[in-house]
Design a protein around this motif. Structure first.
Motif, PDB file in Angstrom:
ATOM      1  N   ARG A   1       0.828  -1.223   0.000  1.00  0.00           N
ATOM      2  CA  ARG A   1       0.000   0.000   0.000  1.00  0.00           C
ATOM      3  C   ARG A   1       0.851   1.258   0.000  1.00  0.00           C
ATOM      4  NH1 ARG A   1      -2.074   0.276   6.372  1.00  0.00           N
ATOM      5  NH2 ARG A   1      -0.308  -0.861   7.181  1.00  0.00           N
TER       6      ARG A   1
ATOM      7  N   ARG B   1      -1.215   2.307  -3.589  1.00  0.00           N
ATOM      8  CA  ARG B   1      -2.414   3.157  -3.513  1.00  0.00           C
ATOM      9  C   ARG B   1      -2.835   3.719  -4.879  1.00  0.00           C
ATOM     10  NH1 ARG B   1      -3.206   5.367   2.264  1.00  0.00           N
ATOM     11  NH2 ARG B   1      -1.931   3.945   3.484  1.00  0.00           N
TER      12      ARG B   1
ATOM     13  N   VAL C   1     -11.524  -3.948  -6.339  1.00  0.00           N
ATOM     14  CA  VAL C   1     -10.147  -3.803  -5.876  1.00  0.00           C
ATOM     15  C   VAL C   1     -10.008  -4.181  -4.400  1.00  0.00           C
ATOM     16  CG1 VAL C   1      -8.247  -2.179  -5.522  1.00  0.00           C
ATOM     17  CG2 VAL C   1      -9.724  -1.962  -7.532  1.00  0.00           C
ATOM     18  N   THR C   2      -9.035  -5.043  -4.105  1.00  0.00           N
ATOM     19  CA  THR C   2      -8.670  -5.330  -2.717  1.00  0.00           C
ATOM     20  C   THR C   2      -7.225  -4.891  -2.495  1.00  0.00           C
ATOM     21  OG1 THR C   2     -10.202  -7.185  -2.535  1.00  0.00           O
ATOM     22  CG2 THR C   2      -8.364  -7.141  -0.976  1.00  0.00           C
ATOM     23  N   ILE C   3      -7.014  -4.101  -1.436  1.00  0.00           N
ATOM     24  CA  ILE C   3      -5.661  -3.668  -1.083  1.00  0.00           C
ATOM     25  C   ILE C   3      -5.237  -4.404   0.193  1.00  0.00           C
ATOM     26  CG2 ILE C   3      -4.134  -1.686  -0.773  1.00  0.00           C
ATOM     27  CD1 ILE C   3      -6.462   0.096  -1.611  1.00  0.00           C
TER      28      ILE C   3
ATOM     29  N   HIS D   1      -1.765  -5.704   2.779  1.00  0.00           N
ATOM     30  CA  HIS D   1      -0.504  -5.121   3.264  1.00  0.00           C
ATOM     31  C   HIS D   1       0.018  -5.937   4.436  1.00  0.00           C
ATOM     32  CE1 HIS D   1      -3.217  -3.485   6.263  1.00  0.00           C
ATOM     33  NE2 HIS D   1      -4.003  -3.124   5.246  1.00  0.00           N
TER      34      HIS D   1
ATOM     35  N   LYS E   1      -0.285  -5.862   7.519  1.00  0.00           N
ATOM     36  CA  LYS E   1      -1.192  -6.166   8.627  1.00  0.00           C
ATOM     37  C   LYS E   1      -2.329  -7.110   8.217  1.00  0.00           C
ATOM     38  CE  LYS E   1       0.698  -3.236  11.626  1.00  0.00           C
ATOM     39  NZ  LYS E   1       1.685  -2.553  10.773  1.00  0.00           N
ATOM     40  N   THR E   2      -2.379  -7.454   6.936  1.00  0.00           N
ATOM     41  CA  THR E   2      -3.461  -8.310   6.434  1.00  0.00           C
ATOM     42  C   THR E   2      -3.342  -9.724   7.001  1.00  0.00           C
ATOM     43  OG1 THR E   2      -3.699  -7.047   4.399  1.00  0.00           O
ATOM     44  CG2 THR E   2      -4.384  -9.356   4.312  1.00  0.00           C
ATOM     45  N   LYS E   3      -4.487 -10.252   7.428  1.00  0.00           N
ATOM     46  CA  LYS E   3      -4.524 -11.646   7.895  1.00  0.00           C
ATOM     47  C   LYS E   3      -4.949 -12.541   6.733  1.00  0.00           C
ATOM     48  CE  LYS E   3      -5.650 -10.100  12.529  1.00  0.00           C
ATOM     49  NZ  LYS E   3      -6.771  -9.643  13.362  1.00  0.00           N
TER      50      LYS E   3
ATOM     51  N   MET F   1      -7.432  -3.071  12.791  1.00  0.00           N
ATOM     52  CA  MET F   1      -6.162  -3.635  12.317  1.00  0.00           C
ATOM     53  C   MET F   1      -6.308  -5.071  11.818  1.00  0.00           C
ATOM     54  SD  MET F   1      -2.472  -4.151  14.131  1.00  0.00           S
ATOM     55  CE  MET F   1      -2.165  -2.423  14.401  1.00  0.00           C
ATOM     56  N   GLY F   2      -5.963  -5.251  10.564  1.00  0.00           N
ATOM     57  CA  GLY F   2      -6.002  -6.581   9.968  1.00  0.00           C
ATOM     58  C   GLY F   2      -7.401  -7.088   9.644  1.00  0.00           C
ATOM     59  N   LYS F   3      -8.421  -6.290   9.979  1.00  0.00           N
ATOM     60  CA  LYS F   3      -9.795  -6.688   9.655  1.00  0.00           C
ATOM     61  C   LYS F   3     -10.062  -6.471   8.165  1.00  0.00           C
ATOM     62  CE  LYS F   3     -10.968  -7.610  13.902  1.00  0.00           C
ATOM     63  NZ  LYS F   3     -11.752  -6.670  14.713  1.00  0.00           N
ATOM     64  N   HIS F   4     -10.952  -7.273   7.624  1.00  0.00           N
ATOM     65  CA  HIS F   4     -11.313  -7.111   6.214  1.00  0.00           C
ATOM     66  C   HIS F   4     -12.545  -6.213   6.111  1.00  0.00           C
ATOM     67  CE1 HIS F   4     -11.899  -9.183   2.029  1.00  0.00           C
ATOM     68  NE2 HIS F   4     -11.767  -7.885   1.950  1.00  0.00           N
TER      69      HIS F   4
ATOM     70  N   LEU G   1      -7.928   1.929   5.214  1.00  0.00           N
ATOM     71  CA  LEU G   1      -6.564   1.494   4.890  1.00  0.00           C
ATOM     72  C   LEU G   1      -5.548   2.176   5.799  1.00  0.00           C
ATOM     73  CD1 LEU G   1      -4.942  -0.219   2.832  1.00  0.00           C
ATOM     74  CD2 LEU G   1      -4.783   1.832   1.413  1.00  0.00           C
ATOM     75  N   ASN G   2      -5.742   3.476   6.031  1.00  0.00           N
ATOM     76  CA  ASN G   2      -4.844   4.223   6.916  1.00  0.00           C
ATOM     77  C   ASN G   2      -4.887   3.690   8.350  1.00  0.00           C
ATOM     78  OD1 ASN G   2      -4.254   5.817   4.720  1.00  0.00           O
ATOM     79  ND2 ASN G   2      -5.452   7.588   5.382  1.00  0.00           N
TER      80      ASN G   2
ATOM     81  N   ASP H   1      -5.119   0.466   8.997  1.00  0.00           N
ATOM     82  CA  ASP H   1      -4.586  -0.907   8.955  1.00  0.00           C
ATOM     83  C   ASP H   1      -5.604  -1.999   8.674  1.00  0.00           C
ATOM     84  OD1 ASP H   1      -1.966  -0.133   9.263  1.00  0.00           O
ATOM     85  OD2 ASP H   1      -2.037  -0.199  11.441  1.00  0.00           O
ATOM     86  N   ALA H   2      -6.778  -1.628   8.157  1.00  0.00           N
ATOM     87  CA  ALA H   2      -7.686  -2.668   7.677  1.00  0.00           C
ATOM     88  C   ALA H   2      -7.236  -3.123   6.291  1.00  0.00           C
ATOM     89  CB  ALA H   2      -9.117  -2.144   7.609  1.00  0.00           C
ATOM     90  N   THR H   3      -7.579  -4.348   5.933  1.00  0.00           N
ATOM     91  CA  THR H   3      -7.511  -4.806   4.540  1.00  0.00           C
ATOM     92  C   THR H   3      -8.794  -4.327   3.887  1.00  0.00           C
ATOM     93  OG1 THR H   3      -6.276  -6.755   5.190  1.00  0.00           O
ATOM     94  CG2 THR H   3      -7.451  -6.867   3.079  1.00  0.00           C
ATOM     95  N   VAL H   4      -8.693  -3.725   2.701  1.00  0.00           N
ATOM     96  CA  VAL H   4      -9.859  -3.038   2.147  1.00  0.00           C
ATOM     97  C   VAL H   4     -10.242  -3.572   0.770  1.00  0.00           C
ATOM     98  CG1 VAL H   4     -10.776  -0.807   1.402  1.00  0.00           C
ATOM     99  CG2 VAL H   4      -9.256  -0.919   3.385  1.00  0.00           C
ATOM    100  N   THR H   5     -11.521  -3.903   0.610  1.00  0.00           N
ATOM    101  CA  THR H   5     -12.049  -4.242  -0.714  1.00  0.00           C
ATOM    102  C   THR H   5     -13.117  -3.225  -1.091  1.00  0.00           C
ATOM    103  OG1 THR H   5     -11.601  -6.601  -0.453  1.00  0.00           O
ATOM    104  CG2 THR H   5     -13.268  -5.997  -2.078  1.00  0.00           C
ATOM    105  N   ILE H   6     -12.965  -2.660  -2.301  1.00  0.00           N
ATOM    106  CA  ILE H   6     -13.966  -1.709  -2.800  1.00  0.00           C
ATOM    107  C   ILE H   6     -14.741  -2.380  -3.926  1.00  0.00           C
ATOM    108  CG2 ILE H   6     -14.371   0.651  -3.574  1.00  0.00           C
ATOM    109  CD1 ILE H   6     -11.421   1.216  -3.016  1.00  0.00           C
TER     110      ILE H   6
ATOM    111  N   GLN I   1     -17.375 -11.989   3.127  1.00  0.00           N
ATOM    112  CA  GLN I   1     -16.045 -12.099   3.733  1.00  0.00           C
ATOM    113  C   GLN I   1     -15.755 -10.939   4.683  1.00  0.00           C
ATOM    114  OE1 GLN I   1     -12.832 -12.895   0.886  1.00  0.00           O
ATOM    115  NE2 GLN I   1     -14.366 -13.612  -0.564  1.00  0.00           N
TER     116      GLN I   1
END
Lengths: 292, 292
Positions: free
Chosen positions: A166, A172, A185-187, A189, A191-193, B157-160, B179-180, B182-187, B201
């Protein structure tokens, strides 16, 4: 499946050939695209990068001006150089080679470059326009990656793009460009589990992690398009990507090699953006509107 | 499971109480936070929004100035108003109520507001800073949503986080904030395939679609946090969200109701940002540095 390689060297060459023509047309209108590259200090890697940019520009017909400044320069002195070229109408693009010495706030310098001359596409106002789906200037690495999808007719609409990393210069803005082109789109990093669970869902997987051969075959869905942004040295000192190329080539449909994939595209896009900025100037004189 | 409701009315009230104190402290330093709201024409919905903003400000002690301008105003005339308040040091926030009449380019107007007075957080330079993880001003709706996570100790943190909708005012800035943090992000969006597969998910699901009761129980993972940004009228004229609240409450761990969830937070955040801008001015006078 054995992946088809996405040849960045070849594509960059095609783009350069096309750019040469655009530069010719500009010159016929009396405009020579001009790129100012500012280099501070004696970092040897930076020196090589600047030389490569200089050579690429020369081949296309872009005029470059390399400004070499001493390591001890103050922030205000450096800002004065940026200001000078911001105001010089003969200059279309300005680039300050990073890293900068410790006494200088790099952000303050890159944000001082006029957005209309920001060939790196790192200015917040340009990043903002990109994220609002109204791009004015684009960061070169993700912009270069987009060219592969065009060239190889890889449709993005409704595809699931998973980006690993990211950073402000790759992950980004890459996410924004994919989203603007109708991908889901999935981002991910550090910290991702369950990272692998996510990468295995990717129709298009973009690895921009900075860890040698991090992405393995088991992380990739069969048939996925895999883009390897990494440039790492492995234990043996060999240049390798973020993707285990040998393994992943067995399952991916397309794969960018390292070297010769994403790398050559970055400089090509820097040149493209310089030419585009010069063309905008001409269009503005003609009274046309251009937002790129 | 029956979801705990995230009470936006109550949280907004708490925030207002805290803001009142901050305004008191500013007034003791001789500064009254001041918000200029520009309303063009006679749109009745806009008039209600402006009145609500005005009332919220009054309760906290923020001074507001409502500028009402005729429907026929030209773009240049409107720009002159924006410029006037950009230059007025007693004004901390400027807001132009949308929509604007057809003869006016709304983007041109909102982008003319000084970024330091951009209480809506829509200026490209502010959006750029947000996406570079260096926020200066934040769009109010996603900023309001972030307050729920703080208040209810919902770790990101680390959550989707899965966001449904990619608008410039909710979906995209929401993605940046998650994202800032620390989540994992899907749009996801209208072109997304297998949407339900993705929403199922989500540890945190944010619905900003604009379709009545679109998200059903089967779209939600048991235990997920569900944020409903929607404000729609259903067939019977009843105000409903983007989430089928009754169904989803059976599986979610937390859920924002409609009305009384996200809605009240948006105006609260507008007030918060106005106060923050006024505080920045005081800090700058004191010689401190603040980036918010």
């Amino acid at each position: 499946m054995v992946a088809k390689l996405l040849d960045g060297k070849k594509l960059a060459m095609e783009i350069r050939t096309h750019l040469k023509q655009r530069v010719q047309e500009l010159k016929q209108k009396g405009v020579t695209p001009k790129l100012v590259v500012i280099l501070v200090g004696n970092d040897s890697a930076s020196r090589i990068y600047v030389r490569n940019k200089h050579r690429a520009a020369q081949k296309i017909g872009i005029e470059t001006k390399d400004i070499e400044l001493p390591q001890e320069i103050t922030e205000n002195e450096l800002l004065a150089y940026v200001k000078k070229y911001n105001e010089d109408d003969s200059v279309h693009g300005i680039l300050v080679q990073l890293p900068l010495p410790a006494q200088i706030n790099a952000e303050k310098i890159t944000h001082a470059i006029a957005p209309a001359k920001d060939v790196d596409g790192f200015h917040p106002v340009n990043i903002g326009h990109l994220f609002m789906n109204d791009p004015h200037a684009l960061p070169c690495t993700p912009h270069g990656i987009m060219q592969f999808f065009k060239k190889y007719n890889i449709s993005l609409m409704g595809k699931h793009a998973v980006i690993v990393g990211r950073s402000n210069i790759v992950g980004r803005p890459m996410a924004a460009m994919m989203l603007n082109n109708d991908a889901t789109v999935t981002i991910t990093h550090s910290k991702t589990k369950n990272l692998s669970e996510l990468t295995r869902q990717a129709d298009i997987l973009i690895a921009a992690i900075g860890q040698a051969e991090f992405i393995k075959k088991t992380d990739v869905k069969p048939g996925a398009v895999v883009i390897d942004v990494g440039m790492n040295r492995n234990d043996k000192g060999k240049l390798v990507g973020d993707v285990d190329q040998k393994e992943v080539a067995e399952v991916a449909s397309y794969l960018t090699p390292v070297p010769g994939g994403v790398g050559p595209m970055t400089i090509a896009m820097l040149m493209e953006q310089t030419v585009k900025f010069a063309e905008r100037g001409v269009q503005n004189v003609d009274g046309e509107v251009s937002n790129g």
